[in-house]
Write a protein that holds these residues in place. Structure first.
Motif, short mmCIF file in Angstrom:
data_model
loop_
_atom_site.label_atom_id
_atom_site.label_comp_id
_atom_site.label_asym_id
_atom_site.label_seq_id
_atom_site.Cartn_x
_atom_site.Cartn_y
_atom_site.Cartn_z
N ASN A 1 0.82 -1.22 0.00
CA ASN A 1 0.00 0.00 0.00
C ASN A 1 0.85 1.26 0.00
N LYS A 2 1.92 1.27 0.80
CA LYS A 2 2.79 2.44 0.86
C LYS A 2 3.44 2.71 -0.50
N ILE A 3 3.90 1.66 -1.15
CA ILE A 3 4.54 1.82 -2.47
C ILE A 3 3.50 2.26 -3.50
N LYS A 4 2.31 1.66 -3.46
CA LYS A 4 1.22 2.05 -4.37
C LYS A 4 0.88 3.53 -4.24
N LYS A 5 0.96 4.05 -3.00
CA LYS A 5 0.64 5.45 -2.74
C LYS A 5 1.78 6.39 -3.09
N LEU B 1 4.02 -5.18 -7.99
CA LEU B 1 3.78 -3.78 -8.35
C LEU B 1 4.57 -3.27 -9.54
N LEU B 2 5.71 -3.86 -9.80
CA LEU B 2 6.60 -3.39 -10.87
C LEU B 2 6.25 -4.11 -12.17
N ASN C 1 7.76 5.55 -8.92
CA ASN C 1 8.51 5.68 -7.67
C ASN C 1 9.38 4.46 -7.35
N MET C 2 9.52 3.54 -8.32
CA MET C 2 10.25 2.29 -8.09
C MET C 2 11.52 2.22 -8.93
N LEU C 3 12.65 1.98 -8.26
CA LEU C 3 13.94 1.77 -8.92
C LEU C 3 14.39 0.38 -8.52
N ALA C 4 14.58 -0.49 -9.51
CA ALA C 4 14.93 -1.89 -9.21
C ALA C 4 16.10 -2.34 -10.08
#
Length: 190
Positions: A67-71, A99-100, A162-165
């Motif tokens: 949820n935090k990452i989704k937000k 999510l990614l 907001n995601m760096l992988a």
């Protein structure tokens, strides 16, 4: 600024040391209650993705992290962390956070003997050291995922919102370029 590091298994201490070098305060996420603390970004470290996935589920942390990452919470995911984030895992029907928008191949470089080190360009960062340990790689990117680095024709780093992988372990080298980039992502997110 405060960054939370998932500390249930894997190379979390190395990430903490890298952040401390940059003057960033860290907290460890070991149990569900830790997610109630205030923090500006999260790191999902390398380690064993199956073990980490099982632990965050058993500890009741999975939904809250998701949820935090989704937000919009900025996240840096390395090696196993990338597998935790992935929407699809090529050689496993188990998905964790999902999510990614990528398809990741686990242990793509084989066992420990398949581990290697290289230095390659990473988009927006420059040349960075890359340590691969039983690493995955991205087989396919979907809807708007940006390819950040390619090694030997394999996608090894991506960014999506907001995601760096990445497949490799930036925390195991002296260079702090990737962690600085992540800190900038957090600053730009505020």
């Amino acid at each position: 600024m405060k960054v939370a590091v998932l500390a249930v298994q894997g190379a979390f201490i190395e990430h903490e040391k890298m952040l401390e070098k940059l003057g960033v305060e860290c907290i460890e996420l070991r149990k569900k209650e830790d997610l109630d603390k205030e923090f500006d970004g999260i790191i999902l470290p390398g380690g064993e993705s199956t073990v980490q996935g099982k632990l965050i589920k058993e500890l009741g942390m999975e939904d809250e992290i998701k949820n935090k990452i989704k937000k919009g919470l900025p996240v840096l995911a390395t090696c196993a962390g990338m597998i935790l984030l992935a929407e699809e895992i090529a050689n496993d029907d188990k998905v964790h956070l999902g999510l990614l928008p990528v398809k990741v191949k686990r242990n793509a470089y084989g066992r420990q003997l398949g581990s290697f080190y290289t230095e390659e360009e990473m988009k927006g960062i420059g040349k960075v050291p890359m340590t691969f340990i039983r690493a995955p790689y991205v087989e396919a990117v979907k809807c708007g995922t940006e390819i950040m680095a390619v090694v030997n024709e394999k996608i090894v780093a991506v960014k999506y919102n907001n995601m760096l992988a990445m497949s490799f372990h930036p925390e195991l080298n002296e260079s702090d370029k990737i962690h600085k980039y992540f800190v900038d992502m957090i600053i730009n997110n505020k």
